[in-house]
Enzyme design. Structure first.
Site, PDB file in Angstrom:
ATOM      1  N   ASP A  33       0.929  -1.156   0.070  1.00  0.00           N
ATOM      2  CA  ASP A  33       0.157  -0.124   0.167  1.00  0.00           C
ATOM      3  C   ASP A  33       0.669   1.279  -0.230  1.00  0.00           C
ATOM      4  O   ASP A  33       1.968   1.182   0.431  1.00  0.00           O
ATOM      5  CB  ASP A  33      -0.923   0.000   1.223  1.00  0.00           C
ATOM      6  CG  ASP A  33      -2.070   0.941   1.037  1.00  0.00           C
ATOM      7  OD1 ASP A  33      -3.056   0.365   0.846  1.00  0.00           O
ATOM      8  OD2 ASP A  33      -1.947   2.249   1.396  1.00  0.00           O
ATOM      9  N   LYS A  38      -0.616   3.022   7.274  1.00  0.00           N
ATOM     10  CA  LYS A  38      -1.792   1.879   7.274  1.00  0.00           C
ATOM     11  C   LYS A  38      -1.090   0.700   7.352  1.00  0.00           C
ATOM     12  O   LYS A  38      -1.342  -0.085   8.117  1.00  0.00           O
ATOM     13  CB  LYS A  38      -2.377   2.197   5.883  1.00  0.00           C
ATOM     14  CG  LYS A  38      -3.939   1.979   5.948  1.00  0.00           C
ATOM     15  CD  LYS A  38      -4.339   1.914   4.662  1.00  0.00           C
ATOM     16  CE  LYS A  38      -5.602   2.585   4.422  1.00  0.00           C
ATOM     17  NZ  LYS A  38      -6.098   2.747   3.046  1.00  0.00           N
ATOM     18  N   PHE A 162     -18.229  -7.831  -3.401  1.00  0.00           N
ATOM     19  CA  PHE A 162     -19.511  -7.497  -2.849  1.00  0.00           C
ATOM     20  C   PHE A 162     -19.925  -7.398  -1.465  1.00  0.00           C
ATOM     21  O   PHE A 162     -20.829  -7.242  -0.870  1.00  0.00           O
ATOM     22  CB  PHE A 162     -20.680  -8.602  -3.402  1.00  0.00           C
ATOM     23  CG  PHE A 162     -20.618  -8.877  -4.858  1.00  0.00           C
ATOM     24  CD1 PHE A 162     -21.187  -7.676  -5.614  1.00  0.00           C
ATOM     25  CD2 PHE A 162     -20.273  -9.780  -5.454  1.00  0.00           C
ATOM     26  CE1 PHE A 162     -21.351  -7.972  -7.012  1.00  0.00           C
ATOM     27  CE2 PHE A 162     -19.974  -9.837  -7.002  1.00  0.00           C
ATOM     28  CZ  PHE A 162     -20.517  -8.876  -7.854  1.00  0.00           C
ATOM     29  N   ARG A 164     -20.004  -5.813   2.172  1.00  0.00           N
ATOM     30  CA  ARG A 164     -20.398  -4.739   2.932  1.00  0.00           C
ATOM     31  C   ARG A 164     -19.654  -4.227   4.201  1.00  0.00           C
ATOM     32  O   ARG A 164     -19.319  -5.018   4.878  1.00  0.00           O
ATOM     33  CB  ARG A 164     -21.978  -4.799   3.181  1.00  0.00           C
ATOM     34  CG  ARG A 164     -22.926  -5.392   2.459  1.00  0.00           C
ATOM     35  CD  ARG A 164     -23.937  -5.989   3.085  1.00  0.00           C
ATOM     36  NE  ARG A 164     -23.800  -7.323   3.561  1.00  0.00           N
ATOM     37  CZ  ARG A 164     -24.507  -8.037   4.391  1.00  0.00           C
ATOM     38  NH1 ARG A 164     -25.658  -7.612   4.647  1.00  0.00           N
ATOM     39  NH2 ARG A 164     -23.969  -9.268   4.942  1.00  0.00           N
ATOM     40  N   ASN A 222     -24.772  -2.919  -7.345  1.00  0.00           N
ATOM     41  CA  ASN A 222     -25.002  -1.805  -6.342  1.00  0.00           C
ATOM     42  C   ASN A 222     -26.050  -0.399  -6.784  1.00  0.00           C
ATOM     43  O   ASN A 222     -26.950  -0.158  -6.073  1.00  0.00           O
ATOM     44  CB  ASN A 222     -23.524  -0.848  -6.416  1.00  0.00           C
ATOM     45  CG  ASN A 222     -22.749  -1.219  -5.190  1.00  0.00           C
ATOM     46  OD1 ASN A 222     -23.156  -2.432  -4.806  1.00  0.00           O
ATOM     47  ND2 ASN A 222     -21.694  -0.987  -5.215  1.00  0.00           N
ATOM     48  N   GLY A 268     -35.824   5.631   4.603  1.00  0.00           N
ATOM     49  CA  GLY A 268     -34.776   6.334   5.654  1.00  0.00           C
ATOM     50  C   GLY A 268     -34.391   7.679   4.987  1.00  0.00           C
ATOM     51  O   GLY A 268     -34.935   8.413   4.122  1.00  0.00           O
ATOM     52  N   CYS A 275     -19.641   3.642  -1.677  1.00  0.00           N
ATOM     53  CA  CYS A 275     -19.870   2.769  -2.826  1.00  0.00           C
ATOM     54  C   CYS A 275     -21.141   3.321  -3.706  1.00  0.00           C
ATOM     55  O   CYS A 275     -20.920   3.837  -4.766  1.00  0.00           O
ATOM     56  CB  CYS A 275     -20.049   1.581  -2.526  1.00  0.00           C
ATOM     57  SG  CYS A 275     -18.666   0.762  -1.653  1.00  0.00           S
ATOM     58  N   LYS A 335     -23.743   4.219   8.015  1.00  0.00           N
ATOM     59  CA  LYS A 335     -24.681   3.279   8.613  1.00  0.00           C
ATOM     60  C   LYS A 335     -23.974   2.615  10.048  1.00  0.00           C
ATOM     61  O   LYS A 335     -22.669   2.934  10.212  1.00  0.00           O
ATOM     62  CB  LYS A 335     -24.603   2.161   7.567  1.00  0.00           C
ATOM     63  CG  LYS A 335     -23.341   1.268   7.522  1.00  0.00           C
ATOM     64  CD  LYS A 335     -23.882   0.428   6.295  1.00  0.00           C
ATOM     65  CE  LYS A 335     -22.659  -0.909   6.388  1.00  0.00           C
ATOM     66  NZ  LYS A 335     -22.935  -1.984   5.383  1.00  0.00           N
TER      67      LYS A 335
HETATM   68  C1  UGA Z   1     -22.542  -1.628  -0.511  1.00  0.00           C
HETATM   69  C2  UGA Z   1     -22.972  -3.113  -0.932  1.00  0.00           C
HETATM   70  O1  UGA Z   1     -24.375  -3.402  -0.093  1.00  0.00           O
HETATM   71  C3  UGA Z   1     -22.101  -4.103  -0.895  1.00  0.00           C
HETATM   72  O2  UGA Z   1     -22.670  -5.214  -1.728  1.00  0.00           O
HETATM   73  C4  UGA Z   1     -21.079  -3.650  -1.941  1.00  0.00           C
HETATM   74  O3  UGA Z   1     -19.892  -4.511  -1.991  1.00  0.00           O
HETATM   75  C5  UGA Z   1     -20.346  -2.253  -1.602  1.00  0.00           C
HETATM   76  O4  UGA Z   1     -21.461  -1.383  -1.428  1.00  0.00           O
HETATM   77  C6  UGA Z   1     -19.271  -2.019  -2.215  1.00  0.00           C
HETATM   78  O5  UGA Z   1     -19.589  -1.616  -3.484  1.00  0.00           O
HETATM   79  O6  UGA Z   1     -18.074  -1.878  -1.914  1.00  0.00           O
HETATM   80  P1  UGA Z   1     -21.972  -0.683   1.879  1.00  0.00           P
HETATM   81  O7  UGA Z   1     -21.533   0.666   1.218  1.00  0.00           O
HETATM   82  O8  UGA Z   1     -20.967  -1.052   2.968  1.00  0.00           O
HETATM   83  O9  UGA Z   1     -22.068  -1.784   0.891  1.00  0.00           O
HETATM   84  O10 UGA Z   1     -23.403  -0.486   2.695  1.00  0.00           O
HETATM   85  P2  UGA Z   1     -24.766  -0.965   2.475  1.00  0.00           P
HETATM   86  O11 UGA Z   1     -25.285  -1.703   3.791  1.00  0.00           O
HETATM   87  O12 UGA Z   1     -25.200  -1.507   1.281  1.00  0.00           O
HETATM   88  O13 UGA Z   1     -25.473   0.559   3.020  1.00  0.00           O
HETATM   89  C7  UGA Z   1     -25.402   1.604   2.024  1.00  0.00           C
HETATM   90  C8  UGA Z   1     -26.332   2.672   2.459  1.00  0.00           C
HETATM   91  O14 UGA Z   1     -27.852   2.354   2.204  1.00  0.00           O
HETATM   92  C9  UGA Z   1     -26.338   3.061   3.937  1.00  0.00           C
HETATM   93  O15 UGA Z   1     -26.397   4.509   3.983  1.00  0.00           O
HETATM   94  C10 UGA Z   1     -27.600   2.465   4.645  1.00  0.00           C
HETATM   95  O16 UGA Z   1     -28.020   3.215   5.540  1.00  0.00           O
HETATM   96  C11 UGA Z   1     -28.355   2.678   3.160  1.00  0.00           C
HETATM   97  N1  UGA Z   1     -29.707   1.789   3.193  1.00  0.00           N
HETATM   98  C12 UGA Z   1     -29.488   0.459   3.082  1.00  0.00           C
HETATM   99  C13 UGA Z   1     -30.928   2.205   3.566  1.00  0.00           C
HETATM  100  O17 UGA Z   1     -31.165   3.492   3.447  1.00  0.00           O
HETATM  101  N2  UGA Z   1     -32.017   1.253   3.220  1.00  0.00           N
HETATM  102  C14 UGA Z   1     -31.848   0.023   3.128  1.00  0.00           C
HETATM  103  O18 UGA Z   1     -32.644  -0.638   3.319  1.00  0.00           O
HETATM  104  C15 UGA Z   1     -30.717  -0.467   3.017  1.00  0.00           C
END
Ligand code: UGA
Length: 446
Positions: A33, A38, A162, A164, A222, A268, A275, A335
């Site tokens: 890196d 880091k 993929f 989270r 996504n 919400g 992402c 989140k």
């Molecule tokens: C997301 C995808 O879920 C992963 O599969 C993907 O690998 C990742 O992006 C990426 O491209 O690296 P992540 O960003 O960690 O993962 O978070 P999520 O759990 O997907 O949530 C994203 C946002 O959506 C958060 O702000 C969450 O609060 C919001 N959200 C999620 C909602 O507002 N409502 C929902 O029902 C679900």
């Protein structure tokens, strides 16, 4: 048989979880890196970000000698391994299109290493890159720098991730599917074999395809999830205009239809993180560059832009002019279970409240140090949720951390100056709250 050696370029969420995942399964992993701080933390067994469960696994990998992180040593780690996963960042340019500068540098360094390498090496792009990148940018640079031929002298695959945040390590070792886009069949076969060794009896479905289809699968996934969120937020906004309508019940009933499914229908204040916002923007820009105007995705993005500001509108409806009003914000991270504030929905909320002259106190279980780097002393930071709500005129639930779910209506009633509670993530039950305080849940018709 000896396990193949793995190298990983870039140790953000994706790179570090990949590295730790392989190291935990007994593979020898070397990472590189650009960030010395880091790398030092990782070598001490400390993840550079908050991620449940990762610390123990990282420590174990380091102690067993299965993982080491070097600084700016791409050529060395490629030379000493059989497979290289590229997991460097792909940020947005000001126009929303993808910035490939880190991918280009990594490809140059890998290409230089390939030039000196005798054995056939496989490079795997794990970073999220727009369709065409692996073929047009990565392959060209690798061939130019190595003076060798892709598909004959070295292999190239595109293998999106993929995981989270918040469950990153678990997602790495329990994937729903593995997507392998391959330039040539032999590279794809070798990567498939590697994953079969990695997952053993728990190997998920493996999808074999072209480089550009693999790249698009990531964006389409996504974008679909972001679409579900903006869709349900649209329904929530409608519900608020319809007496007796509740988005929670609408979503729960919709989710029972197997064709729709229950997940990602939580209305919400919108989606944030590193992402969805970036990837939806990049897919829009890429689609336009290919000559197609993706109107649906533009609407998904527009809904997400205005959604957080609804919290401020609700505040104004209750308090009128916000000048010198005291507002409590519960939750700062994008989140729960992460300290990441990239594109966090709280950022536009704070900016608007400050513009309206409100006095803000915020609390988050882990993100306050990051918030301080963004907002300094423009807002106050509380050491607990109760301290945060004390003597305030209105409280907004911005992030649905578990500890906020435990707060009782009586606590809001007794500690706040005026018990106005805006539930931006629908974490409380209507019964019990609405008769004790001024409870304003998003997505409920009044
Ligand atoms: C997301 C995808 O879920 C992963 O599969 C993907 O690998 C990742 O992006 C990426 O491209 O690296 P992540 O960003 O960690 O993962 O978070 P999520 O759990 O997907 O949530 C994203 C946002 O959506 C958060 O702000 C969450 O609060 C919001 N959200 C999620 C909602 O507002 N409502 C929902 O029902 C679900």
């Amino acid at each position: 048989m000896e396990k193949p050696k793995i190298s990983v370029i870039g140790v953000g969420y994706v790179g570090l979880c990949t590295a730790v995942g392989f190291a935990n399964k007994g593979f020898s992993v070397m990472a590189s890196d650009v960030d010395p701080e880091k790398a030092e933390k990782i070598n001490q067994g400390i993840p550079p970000f908050h991620e449940p469960g990762l610390k123990e696994k990282l420590k174990d990998s380091i102690q067993k000698g299965n993982l080491a992180c070097l600084v700016n040593q791409t050529e060395k780690v490629v030379n000493e391994s059989d497979f290289t996963f590229v997991a460097v960042g792909t940020p947005s340019k000001p126009d929303g299109s993808i910035d490939l500068k880190y991918i280009q540098t990594a490809s140059q360094d890998i290409g230089k290493a390939l030039n000196k390498k005798e054995t056939c090496h496989i490079t795997i792009i794990k970073s999220t890159v727009v369709p065409g990148t692996t073929q047009n940018t990565v392959k060209s640079i690798l061939e130019q720098e190595s003076k060798k031929q892709c598909g004959k002298d070295f292999g190239l695959c595109m293998n999106p991730e993929f995981l989270r945040q918040g469950s990153a390590f678990q997602d790495t070792i329990n994937a729903d599917r593995v997507v392998i886009g391959a330039y040539d069949k032999q590279s794809g076969d070798k990567l498939e074999e590697l994953y079969k060794t990695f997952y053993s009896t728990h190997t998920p479905p493996i999808i074999r395809t072209t480089l550009s289809t693999a790249e698009l699968i990531k964006y389409a996934s996504n974008a679909m999830l972001a679409t579900k969120i903006s869709f349900i937020n649209t329904i929530a906004n409608m519900c608020e205009k319809i007496q007796g309508a509740d988005v929670k019940t609408v979503a729960a009933a919709m989710g029972l239809d197997k064709r729709i499914g229950p997940l990602f229908l939580d209305a919400g204040l919108g989606y944030g993180g590193s992402c969805f916002p970036k990837d939806v923007k990049a897919l829009i820009a890429c689609s336009k560059a290919f000559g197609y105007q993706p109107e649906l995705l533009e609407s998904v993005e527009n809904v997400n832009k205005t959604q957080p500001l609804k919290a401020v509108q609700f505040c104004k409806q209750q308090l009128g002019n916000l000048k010198d009003k005291k507002i409590a914000l519960l939750g700062l991270s994008f989140k729960p279970d992460t300290d990441d504030m990239r594109e966090a929905r709280v950022i536009p909320i704070i900016n608007q409240l400050l513009q309206d002259g409100a006095k803000i106190t915020a609390y988050d279980p882990v993100a306050i140090p990051i918030a301080k780097t963004i907002f300094n002393n423009q807002i106050e930071y509380a050491p607990s949720a109760i301290e945060c709500i004390k003597n305030t005129d209105c409280c907004i639930i911005v992030t649905e951390w578990d500890e906020f779910r435990k707060l009782a209506p009586e606590e809001f009633a007794s500690y706040m100056k005026q018990p106005n509670l805006i539930d931006g993530r629908r974490i409380y039950k209507l019964e019990g709250f609405s008769n004790k305080i001024n409870y304003i849940p998003l997505g409920l018709g009044r």
